[in-house]
Design a protein around this motif. Structure first.
Motif, PDB file in Angstrom:
ATOM      1  N   GLY A  46       0.829  -1.194   0.000  1.00 11.85           N
ATOM      2  CA  GLY A  46       0.000   0.000   0.000  1.00 11.85           C
ATOM      3  C   GLY A  46       0.862   1.241   0.000  1.00 11.85           C
ATOM      4  N   LYS A  47       0.204   2.367   0.146  1.00 12.21           N
ATOM      5  CA  LYS A  47       0.904   3.650   0.140  1.00 12.21           C
ATOM      6  C   LYS A  47       1.822   3.787   1.355  1.00 12.21           C
ATOM      7  CE  LYS A  47      -0.212   8.358  -1.080  1.00 12.21           C
ATOM      8  NZ  LYS A  47      -1.290   9.302  -1.326  1.00 12.21           N
ATOM      9  N   GLN A  48       1.314   3.427   2.530  1.00 14.43           N
ATOM     10  CA  GLN A  48       2.115   3.490   3.745  1.00 14.43           C
ATOM     11  C   GLN A  48       2.559   2.083   4.107  1.00 14.43           C
ATOM     12  OE1 GLN A  48      -0.524   5.454   6.503  1.00 14.43           O
ATOM     13  NE2 GLN A  48       0.451   7.424   6.062  1.00 14.43           N
ATOM     14  N   ARG A  49       3.849   1.978   4.497  1.00 14.89           N
ATOM     15  CA  ARG A  49       4.381   0.654   4.805  1.00 14.89           C
ATOM     16  C   ARG A  49       5.162   0.683   6.111  1.00 14.89           C
ATOM     17  NH1 ARG A  49       7.434  -1.152  -0.523  1.00 14.89           N
ATOM     18  NH2 ARG A  49       7.737   1.049  -0.897  1.00 14.89           N
ATOM     19  N   CYS A  50       5.091  -0.411   6.821  1.00 14.11           N
ATOM     20  CA  CYS A  50       5.845  -0.561   8.068  1.00 14.11           C
ATOM     21  C   CYS A  50       7.258  -1.063   7.733  1.00 14.11           C
ATOM     22  CB  CYS A  50       5.136  -1.545   8.997  1.00 14.11           C
ATOM     23  SG  CYS A  50       5.105  -3.246   8.389  1.00 14.11           S
ATOM     24  N   ALA A  51       8.082  -1.192   8.758  1.00 13.87           N
ATOM     25  CA  ALA A  51       9.465  -1.651   8.572  1.00 13.87           C
ATOM     26  C   ALA A  51       9.512  -3.064   7.986  1.00 13.87           C
ATOM     27  CB  ALA A  51      10.216  -1.605   9.900  1.00 13.87           C
ATOM     28  N   THR A  52       8.611  -3.925   8.415  1.00 11.79           N
ATOM     29  CA  THR A  52       8.590  -5.297   7.891  1.00 11.79           C
ATOM     30  C   THR A  52       8.196  -5.306   6.427  1.00 11.79           C
ATOM     31  OG1 THR A  52       8.062  -6.136  10.086  1.00 11.79           O
ATOM     32  CG2 THR A  52       7.645  -7.616   8.230  1.00 11.79           C
ATOM     33  N   CYS A  53       7.211  -4.505   6.065  1.00 16.50           N
ATOM     34  CA  CYS A  53       6.776  -4.432   4.662  1.00 16.50           C
ATOM     35  C   CYS A  53       7.923  -3.979   3.763  1.00 16.50           C
ATOM     36  CB  CYS A  53       5.601  -3.478   4.510  1.00 16.50           C
ATOM     37  SG  CYS A  53       4.107  -4.029   5.355  1.00 16.50           S
ATOM     38  N   MET A  54       8.651  -2.969   4.213  1.00 11.30           N
ATOM     39  CA  MET A  54       9.786  -2.476   3.425  1.00 11.30           C
ATOM     40  C   MET A  54      10.904  -3.518   3.362  1.00 11.30           C
ATOM     41  SD  MET A  54       9.857   1.597   4.253  1.00 11.30           S
ATOM     42  CE  MET A  54       9.626   1.508   6.017  1.00 11.30           C
ATOM     43  N   ALA A  55      11.082  -4.285   4.429  1.00 14.13           N
ATOM     44  CA  ALA A  55      12.104  -5.339   4.441  1.00 14.13           C
ATOM     45  C   ALA A  55      11.735  -6.462   3.468  1.00 14.13           C
ATOM     46  CB  ALA A  55      12.270  -5.899   5.852  1.00 14.13           C
ATOM     47  N   ILE A  56      10.452  -6.765   3.353  1.00 14.66           N
ATOM     48  CA  ILE A  56      10.021  -7.805   2.408  1.00 14.66           C
ATOM     49  C   ILE A  56      10.428  -7.411   0.993  1.00 14.66           C
ATOM     50  CG2 ILE A  56       8.028  -8.944   1.341  1.00 14.66           C
ATOM     51  CD1 ILE A  56       6.633  -8.690   4.130  1.00 14.66           C
ATOM     52  N   GLU A  57      10.090  -6.187   0.592  1.00 16.77           N
ATOM     53  CA  GLU A  57      10.443  -5.745  -0.762  1.00 16.77           C
ATOM     54  C   GLU A  57      11.960  -5.723  -0.957  1.00 16.77           C
ATOM     55  OE1 GLU A  57       9.538  -2.243  -3.978  1.00 16.77           O
ATOM     56  OE2 GLU A  57       9.428  -1.713  -1.856  1.00 16.77           O
ATOM     57  N   LYS A  58      12.672  -5.088  -0.040  1.00 12.61           N
ATOM     58  CA  LYS A  58      14.123  -4.938  -0.155  1.00 12.61           C
ATOM     59  C   LYS A  58      14.815  -6.292  -0.255  1.00 12.61           C
ATOM     60  CE  LYS A  58      18.062  -3.340   2.622  1.00 12.61           C
ATOM     61  NZ  LYS A  58      18.656  -4.636   2.981  1.00 12.61           N
ATOM     62  N   ASN A  59      14.488  -7.194   0.651  1.00 12.45           N
ATOM     63  CA  ASN A  59      15.179  -8.490   0.683  1.00 12.45           C
ATOM     64  C   ASN A  59      14.756  -9.409  -0.453  1.00 12.45           C
ATOM     65  OD1 ASN A  59      16.850  -7.949   2.915  1.00 12.45           O
ATOM     66  ND2 ASN A  59      15.132  -8.270   4.294  1.00 12.45           N
ATOM     67  N   ALA A  60      13.505  -9.365  -0.849  1.00  9.32           N
ATOM     68  CA  ALA A  60      13.064 -10.183  -1.987  1.00  9.32           C
ATOM     69  C   ALA A  60      13.754  -9.703  -3.261  1.00  9.32           C
ATOM     70  CB  ALA A  60      11.552 -10.125  -2.129  1.00  9.32           C
ATOM     71  N   LYS A  61      13.785  -8.395  -3.452  1.00  7.00           N
ATOM     72  CA  LYS A  61      14.423  -7.841  -4.644  1.00  7.00           C
ATOM     73  C   LYS A  61      15.922  -8.149  -4.658  1.00  7.00           C
ATOM     74  CE  LYS A  61      14.598  -3.667  -7.401  1.00  7.00           C
ATOM     75  NZ  LYS A  61      14.166  -2.287  -7.550  1.00  7.00           N
ATOM     76  N   GLU A  62      16.580  -7.992  -3.522  1.00  9.98           N
ATOM     77  CA  GLU A  62      18.014  -8.312  -3.436  1.00  9.98           C
ATOM     78  C   GLU A  62      18.276  -9.778  -3.762  1.00  9.98           C
ATOM     79  OE1 GLU A  62      19.521  -7.218   0.417  1.00  9.98           O
ATOM     80  OE2 GLU A  62      19.376  -5.070  -0.003  1.00  9.98           O
ATOM     81  N   ALA A  63      17.454 -10.665  -3.245  1.00 13.18           N
ATOM     82  CA  ALA A  63      17.631 -12.101  -3.499  1.00 13.18           C
ATOM     83  C   ALA A  63      17.475 -12.406  -4.986  1.00 13.18           C
ATOM     84  CB  ALA A  63      16.625 -12.906  -2.681  1.00 13.18           C
ATOM     85  N   VAL A  64      16.451 -11.839  -5.595  1.00 15.93           N
ATOM     86  CA  VAL A  64      16.193 -12.087  -7.017  1.00 15.93           C
ATOM     87  C   VAL A  64      17.331 -11.528  -7.864  1.00 15.93           C
ATOM     88  CG1 VAL A  64      14.658 -11.503  -8.942  1.00 15.93           C
ATOM     89  CG2 VAL A  64      13.686 -12.221  -6.759  1.00 15.93           C
ATOM     90  N   GLU A  65      17.737 -10.299  -7.588  1.00 12.21           N
ATOM     91  CA  GLU A  65      18.793  -9.674  -8.395  1.00 12.21           C
ATOM     92  C   GLU A  65      20.142 -10.369  -8.228  1.00 12.21           C
ATOM     93  OE1 GLU A  65      18.539  -5.578  -7.170  1.00 12.21           O
ATOM     94  OE2 GLU A  65      16.964  -5.134  -8.642  1.00 12.21           O
ATOM     95  N   ALA A  66      20.429 -10.855  -7.027  1.00 11.33           N
ATOM     96  CA  ALA A  66      21.710 -11.512  -6.777  1.00 11.33           C
ATOM     97  C   ALA A  66      21.783 -12.903  -7.406  1.00 11.33           C
ATOM     98  CB  ALA A  66      21.972 -11.609  -5.275  1.00 11.33           C
ATOM     99  N   GLN A  67      20.710 -13.656  -7.339  1.00 16.17           N
ATOM    100  CA  GLN A  67      20.737 -15.058  -7.780  1.00 16.17           C
ATOM    101  C   GLN A  67      20.225 -15.292  -9.195  1.00 16.17           C
ATOM    102  OE1 GLN A  67      21.927 -17.865  -6.105  1.00 16.17           O
ATOM    103  NE2 GLN A  67      22.830 -16.270  -4.825  1.00 16.17           N
ATOM    104  N   PHE A  68      19.458 -14.353  -9.735  1.00 19.87           N
ATOM    105  CA  PHE A  68      18.805 -14.592 -11.021  1.00 19.87           C
ATOM    106  C   PHE A  68      19.029 -13.445 -12.004  1.00 19.87           C
ATOM    107  CE2 PHE A  68      16.406 -16.779  -7.684  1.00 19.87           C
ATOM    108  CZ  PHE A  68      16.503 -18.087  -8.130  1.00 19.87           C
ATOM    109  N   ALA A  69      20.227 -12.870 -12.020  1.00 22.47           N
ATOM    110  CA  ALA A  69      20.521 -11.732 -12.898  1.00 22.47           C
ATOM    111  C   ALA A  69      20.298 -12.078 -14.375  1.00 22.47           C
ATOM    112  CB  ALA A  69      21.947 -11.242 -12.673  1.00 22.47           C
ATOM    113  N   ASP A  70      20.785 -13.226 -14.815  1.00 31.20           N
ATOM    114  CA  ASP A  70      20.613 -13.627 -16.217  1.00 31.20           C
ATOM    115  C   ASP A  70      19.148 -13.855 -16.547  1.00 31.20           C
ATOM    116  OD1 ASP A  70      23.353 -13.473 -16.640  1.00 31.20           O
ATOM    117  OD2 ASP A  70      23.670 -15.626 -16.306  1.00 31.20           O
ATOM    118  N   GLU A  71      18.430 -14.481 -15.622  1.00 26.35           N
ATOM    119  CA  GLU A  71      17.018 -14.766 -15.835  1.00 26.35           C
ATOM    120  C   GLU A  71      16.197 -13.475 -15.869  1.00 26.35           C
ATOM    121  OE1 GLU A  71      19.028 -16.297 -13.718  1.00 26.35           O
ATOM    122  OE2 GLU A  71      18.850 -18.458 -14.050  1.00 26.35           O
TER     123      GLU A  71
END
Length: 144
Positions: A44-69
């Motif tokens: 949503g528009k407003q996010r808590c610390a956990t919500c922001m951590a979900i996006e940050k860590n999911a994106k980091e995991a995807v970008e680190a492990q699946f760059a070619d994909e």
């Protein structure tokens, strides 16, 4: 004569615009038919610390492990703000009303998805390495 020329110009203009849109729709259709794994993070528009951590860590995991994909479209990461009107349909499709994480597998034009929201809230902020490992494993499994 001027009216005829004006009408012809308008028809050509509309045809050209329509043709461009057809090409765009064809590209979108080809992408939608491609086998892939989508990681969808809804928020949503407003996010808590956990919500922001979900996006940050999911994106980091995807970008680190699946760059070619990511480059070839086999894996897609999308962050979707459900407070925006243009995202209403996708939020309804996944029955999302708050921060959520989905792994979606598209195979032969058919989708299956797994809701990782509970797992994400339990781990993304307090155990980010565990969270990233879990997301990576789910994506690897979905790519098979």
């Amino acid at each position: 004569m001027k009216k005829v020329m004006l009408m012809m110009a308008m028809c050509l203009g509309m045809f050209a615009c329509g043709n461009s849109n057809a090409k765009s729709n064809k590209a979108t259709e080809e992408q939608s038919q491609k086998d892939r794994v989508e990681v969808l993070y809804f928020h949503g528009k407003q996010r808590c610390a956990t919500c922001m951590a979900i996006e940050k860590n999911a994106k980091e995991a995807v970008e680190a492990q699946f760059a070619d994909e990511l480059k070839n479209g086999t894996v897609v990461f999308k962050s979707i703000d459900i407070s925006k009107a243009e995202n209403e349909k996708i939020a309804e499709k996944y029955e999302v009303t708050w921060s959520s994480l989905f792994i979606c597998k598209w195979k032969n034009g058919k989708e299956t998805h797994e809701n990782l929201t509970e797992y994400a809230f339990a781990n993304a902020r307090t155990a980010p390495d565990t969270f990233k490992s879990g997301v990576i494993e789910k994506i690897k499994t979905s790519l098979k």
